[in-house]
Design a protein around this motif. Structure first.
Motif, mmCIF file in Angstrom:
data_model
loop_
_atom_site.group_PDB
_atom_site.id
_atom_site.type_symbol
_atom_site.label_atom_id
_atom_site.label_comp_id
_atom_site.label_asym_id
_atom_site.label_seq_id
_atom_site.Cartn_x
_atom_site.Cartn_y
_atom_site.Cartn_z
ATOM 1 N N TYR A 222 0.814 -1.208 0.000
ATOM 2 C CA TYR A 222 0.000 0.000 0.000
ATOM 3 C C TYR A 222 0.854 1.267 0.000
ATOM 4 C CZ TYR A 222 -3.630 -3.379 0.806
ATOM 5 O OH TYR A 222 -4.467 -4.459 0.678
ATOM 6 N N ARG A 223 2.168 1.112 -0.183
ATOM 7 C CA ARG A 223 3.037 2.268 -0.377
ATOM 8 C C ARG A 223 3.549 2.354 -1.810
ATOM 9 N NH1 ARG A 223 7.552 2.900 1.896
ATOM 10 N NH2 ARG A 223 7.985 0.825 2.764
ATOM 11 N N TRP A 224 3.074 1.462 -2.668
ATOM 12 C CA TRP A 224 3.389 1.603 -4.095
ATOM 13 C C TRP A 224 2.882 2.963 -4.562
ATOM 14 C CZ3 TRP A 224 4.465 -1.039 -8.910
ATOM 15 C CH2 TRP A 224 5.230 -2.208 -8.757
ATOM 16 N N PRO A 225 3.710 3.731 -5.286
ATOM 17 C CA PRO A 225 3.214 4.994 -5.853
ATOM 18 C C PRO A 225 2.193 4.720 -6.949
ATOM 19 C CG PRO A 225 5.446 4.542 -6.597
ATOM 20 C CD PRO A 225 5.119 3.490 -5.579
ATOM 21 N N MET A 226 1.222 5.635 -7.077
ATOM 22 C CA MET A 226 0.059 5.327 -7.908
ATOM 23 C C MET A 226 0.363 5.259 -9.397
ATOM 24 S SD MET A 226 -3.671 7.135 -8.139
ATOM 25 C CE MET A 226 -3.106 8.498 -9.145
ATOM 26 N N VAL A 227 1.192 6.181 -9.917
ATOM 27 C CA VAL A 227 1.400 6.192 -11.369
ATOM 28 C C VAL A 227 2.060 4.908 -11.864
ATOM 29 C CG1 VAL A 227 2.576 7.348 -13.282
ATOM 30 C CG2 VAL A 227 1.319 8.696 -11.594
#
Length: 387
Positions: A222-227
């Motif tokens: 859940y810390r993966w960056p969104m783009v």
């Protein structure tokens, strides 16, 4: 910090075959058939990235990529839509705990997310009044929630993603396209809907991987960056479709007799060369995907933050996957004759779908190559750049 656990999702050969069988009907309906939503729900796919505290499978983020790639062997539009439903469960997990409790009470959780900030969010006591019109709302015809990007009005410009129940929105039927028809990506309109602050998250925090959900869930997925997450997920239907076209082309080589020549196509060295070339190009793309996801996962597992250069490289990898997949499909159709262009043939649908898919803004190949190179040599980029 906990290591992400593996989900239990059953993407069976039968599921993929059923998508292929329904592809023509899905295209005519301009949305997913009800059976497809039911099959996806039963498979566990739609719960894959939802946190375990809300009844989800809380799988490692990269697991979704392989599932969506395989689903595209059945139907590109269906893979795209189901992939984004699943991704949007992950995006919702980045909101506050209160927002997640509300949203994940509805299952299957189906929340389109037109992210471009083409609406406004006027500050109100305890939240915002949201209005606007958003295009490209994939899956909106089956939705029970929707997320929309909006510019916060006032002296301090900002952008937020707002989460609303579907009853607060209106769908306008505009999705009349030559490809990706089954995604049902119609427009969505919202007029002065109140959205409490806990159902909003700042876009800049989504880009950087610093959201309320990133601290709520002790799981680095859940810390993966969104783009990078969005771009790599969106590239999978193109890669899976190119793999399927290569399979179809290989099967045709043994069967197809060339008109006016009375020889089988497999006896033509040039035809075999195209197949060999396609296979190695697709293998290279899978390697690029694996390296890109491993890089991000390793940074996050070590407690680090994914910097802007790494995020740009991930978006560039996704754009490369789509650009090259589209090229592979094109070169194989060139050698497949006119018969693959009948409307009931899956190869022509594959080409149309990937042509439309590749127009997504995240795959602008010129833009992201320029951004990645600029960052590498220390130049400034636009503060609005999608990285």
């Amino acid at each position: 910090m906990d290591t992400p656990t593996s989900g239990t999702v059953l993407i069976t050969d039968e599921f993929i075959a059923s998508l292929a069988e329904r592809a023509g009907r899905a295209e005519e309906l301009r949305q997913l058939p009800a059976e497809t939503i039911r099959d996806a729900t039963d498979s566990g796919l739609l719960d894959l990235l939802i946190p375990s505290r809300f009844g989800g499978l809380e799988a490692p983020f990269p697991e979704i990529l392989d599932h969506v790639r395989r689903l595209a062997h059945g139907c590109t539009s269906s893979a795209w839509t189901l992939g984004f439903y699943t991704l949007h469960g992950w995006i919702t997990a980045l909101f506050s705990e209160a927002a997640q409790e509300e949203a994940f009470a509805d299952r299957p959780y189906l929340a389109p997310a037109p992210l471009a900030p083409t609406g406004t969010a006027e500050p109100r006591d305890g939240g915002f009044s949201v209005s606007g019109r958003w295009s490209w709302a994939t899956g909106i015809m089956e939705a029970n929630w929707v997320m929309v990007g909006a510019i916060v009005t006032g002296d301090r410009p900002d952008a937020v993603l707002a989460l609303l129940p579907i009853d607060d929105a209106r769908v306008e039927d505009v999705w009349h396209t030559d490809g990706m028809r089954a995604t049902g990506s119609n427009d969505v309109v919202v007029e002065n809907a109140f959205v409490p602050a806990h159902r909003t998250v700042r876009v800049r925090d989504l880009y950087a991987g610093r959201t309320p959900g990133a601290t709520l869930h002790d799981n680095y997925s859940y810390r993966w960056p969104m783009v990078p997450a969005l771009a790599l997920l969106a590239a999978m239907p193109a890669l899976g479709t190119a793999e399927r076209v290569a399979d179809l082309y290989a099967a045709r080589l043994s069967e197809r007799v060339l008109a006016y020549q009375m020889v089988k196509q497999k006896d033509k060295p040039a035809a075999r060369i195209r197949l060999g070339d396609a296979r190695i190009r697709l293998q290279a793309l899978r390697g690029l995907l694996a390296q890109t996801t491993a890089t991000i996962d390793e940074i996050l597992a070590a407690g680090g933050t994914v910097d802007i250069r790494t995020r740009a490289q991930a978006r560039l990898a996704a754009a490369r996957i789509v650009n090259e997949s589209r090229a592979v499909i094109g070169t194989l159709l060139e050698a497949s004759g006119a018969s693959v262009h009948f409307l009931d043939h899956p190869m022509q649908r594959a080409r149309r779908d990937v042509d439309v898919l590749s127009g997504h803004v995240v795959f602008d190949y010129d833009e992201i190559r320029e951004i990645a190179a600029s960052l590498e040599i220390g130049m400034e980029i636009s503060p609005f750049a999608m990285v």
